[in-house]
Design a protein around this motif. Sequence first.
Motif, PDB file in Angstrom:
ATOM      1  N   ASP A   1      -8.446  -2.289  -1.174  1.00 58.75           N
ATOM      2  CA  ASP A   1      -9.143  -1.364  -0.278  1.00 58.75           C
ATOM      3  C   ASP A   1     -10.611  -1.743  -0.134  1.00 58.75           C
ATOM      4  O   ASP A   1     -11.171  -1.723   0.968  1.00 58.75           O
ATOM      5  CB  ASP A   1      -9.036   0.059  -0.805  1.00 58.75           C
ATOM      6  CG  ASP A   1      -7.601   0.558  -0.828  1.00 58.75           C
ATOM      7  OD1 ASP A   1      -6.815   0.042  -0.011  1.00 58.75           O
ATOM      8  OD2 ASP A   1      -7.285   1.430  -1.631  1.00 58.75           O
TER       9      ASP A   1
ATOM     10  N   PHE B   1     -10.172   3.490  -6.401  1.00 59.68           N
ATOM     11  CA  PHE B   1      -9.864   2.708  -5.210  1.00 59.68           C
ATOM     12  C   PHE B   1      -9.297   1.375  -5.649  1.00 59.68           C
ATOM     13  O   PHE B   1      -9.765   0.765  -6.607  1.00 59.68           O
ATOM     14  CB  PHE B   1     -11.113   2.498  -4.352  1.00 59.68           C
ATOM     15  CG  PHE B   1     -11.708   3.786  -3.840  1.00 59.68           C
ATOM     16  CD1 PHE B   1     -11.242   4.357  -2.671  1.00 59.68           C
ATOM     17  CD2 PHE B   1     -12.708   4.430  -4.550  1.00 59.68           C
ATOM     18  CE1 PHE B   1     -11.795   5.537  -2.199  1.00 59.68           C
ATOM     19  CE2 PHE B   1     -13.259   5.608  -4.095  1.00 59.68           C
ATOM     20  CZ  PHE B   1     -12.783   6.157  -2.907  1.00 59.68           C
TER      21      PHE B   1
ATOM     22  N   THR C   1       0.823  -1.206   0.000  1.00 60.24           N
ATOM     23  CA  THR C   1       0.000   0.000   0.000  1.00 60.24           C
ATOM     24  C   THR C   1       0.854   1.251   0.000  1.00 60.24           C
ATOM     25  O   THR C   1       0.339   2.336  -0.155  1.00 60.24           O
ATOM     26  CB  THR C   1      -0.916   0.013   1.234  1.00 60.24           C
ATOM     27  OG1 THR C   1      -0.109  -0.090   2.424  1.00 60.24           O
ATOM     28  CG2 THR C   1      -1.893  -1.134   1.199  1.00 60.24           C
TER      29      THR C   1
END
Length: 719
Positions: free
Chosen positions: A515, A511, A501
């Motif tokens: 996530d 996104f 990440t």
Amino acid sequence: MDLKHLLSLKIVFFLQAVLINTSAQICSAPPPVEFKENNTIGETVTTISIQEGVSLNITENPHNAFGINGNLLVAIIVLDSEILQDEGMAIKITCMKNGTDPQTINAIVFVVDVNDNPPVFAQNLYTLKVDELSKIGTPVGTIAATDLDDQTRLYYRLESPMGEFGLQTNSNPEILVKKVLDYDTVKEVTLNLIAQDTPLSSTETISHTAKTTVIVIIVDINNRSPWFQPCTEFDNGATSRICLSSGYTGNVKLNEQTAGALTLKPGPVYAIDGDKEMNEPIGYTIIEGNINESFIINQQSGNITMQKPVSIAGNIKLTVMAYELENRDQFATTTVTLQVVTSSKHPPQFVKPKYEGFISEDVGVGSLVLESMSTNIPLQVQATDADFSNGVNPDIIFEVPADSDFLITPEGFIIMRRVASPGNVNLQISVVDVTNGESSTASLSVEVTTGVTTTDMPTTTNSPTSTAMNTTMATSTSKTTDMAIDITTDIVTQLTSSPYTEGVPLPSGDFRTEDMIALGVSLAVALLLCFVVIGFLAYTLRRFKSDWKKLSEASIFQSSLSRGPKDGVQYTNEDFQGDEDIDSVTSKEAAELPLPRGPELRRSIPEMQHSVPPLETQHSVPNKSSDDSSTLPTVSSSQNALDNTDDEKEVKPILTKERRMEEGYKAVWFKEDVNPNDKEEVVISERDQDFNHEEDDSDYDFDEENVDDDDDDDDEYNA
């Protein structure tokens, strides 16, 4: 033919005819006549004036082109001015009449040219050259067409793809530069040149045209300096182009002289001529930063070597110049940064010489490579350094080839940075000690599969795990809660420590798949915890209802004891009949003892007012030891039955561990002592656990009207 010359001839022949006519000639010569070419045979050229009875005969006939028809001069062939090439043709004609002398006259005929021929270019293809960056208006060449019709004027137009070239004028086919051209952008231009025999602005139908092809070759000139490699090219305007290089880096060891050429990144010092087609030879020199002349550069190859060790730690920045050997005004400079480091005994090494991973082509960019297709464990490469006692070198980095579809994080996780095609991707990965440049390599094989979804989040849908979780939930509410909390903690820990990440850019407003997965798992865990709490509360409420029912029954039982034994009812405490205390008596024996009477006993028993129903409506309680499936009487039934006892037979209930043999007492005794000072309230505790938390072993707090009615201590009684 010149018009002035033609006019003079006409005047001469006119004067001749006048003079002949004035001398009483039998025929007269016609005036000069213009006759168009491409005529039809037999077409009249001119008419000859004669007297009656005069005959005509041609004595001189140029090209045998004419004949006599009466007094008419006619063309007996098709005339072509381009073939005749005569300014004018003189035809001698003899006039004859009986009784007179013959007379000779001349007829002058001018063949007029008409536009019957197209323009013609000498070649179908022309090749011209012009230097790049030539100024606008520079002549490139002139290409003209010809027309056999001499009196015809030609007009030209030029077709250029991007308007690079044009003509001087529409009647002058000189080709000029109209745009400045760059050799690296365009190397040649193909033009079409058209000639026509009518004006370009004329509305007349174009009679004849001609077309030819012109190829203009752009010639490269020496206008660029050397370019250090590798570099990134950029347009710096319409015709200017530059190539940016980030320089070179390397390491040298403190107080040690490296043998041979230094190893630099991204490669050895190397430059090419910016004018690629010219490819002028390049030379190299160090112009700045060579402290104590510790380094030397090869003029032809650009390799840098050490002449002496470096004794000062830190960074050394050399400025290197590359120049054209034939023209030193064309040059460029770059920097070579050398880090002076201390040597180590061991370079960092990968834990394994080869790593294998798997990833699906269906996952998005930024997904982790997994260890296998059957697990969700991300692949992690690791390296150790023997120079450190624990093997952990904090200054190592992992590298993969810059042009690969994958990148590697500082923690050693492999991330897909662009979509890869199905198949095996073989890479060579490196681990580098940034303090000294020491490195080692390992091989990495990534199998890109189809239809297998990978993720960086562990799933919780495994059937055995779910079954075990459900079983534990059913048997132990507290354990289930702990398990849910542990799962939540693990997931949150993994989400916050997810290696991939970091450093993975996302498009604005988008996104990652991981996530969304993390959000879904978090919501699922929160929902699971809600269900666990609701179940626990429901379970606890049910236990309280059962416990209060027992308390109520115990209270009723105590009240029955306070009113004394009933006819036909026996109270026993058989669980303690075999106790070691020889002074104890059973409940049955105690029930047979005579009860004391008097006002003192009545004053110690609380007054109870109940309506006593008939005895026939009362229910009996079966013996629990004989039938475990029987149920206890309801509160109302037990209360009504107990209210029917004899008011005169009352006993004093005592909850104590001592076995009292005094007359008028019925005692319920327990193994643990109670506080003798508690006169109003006695706490009975066989186990040190609160009944709110344990289902089978519960202890209660009562006042003097309550009693513990445990299932193991209940005596058989009938109502």
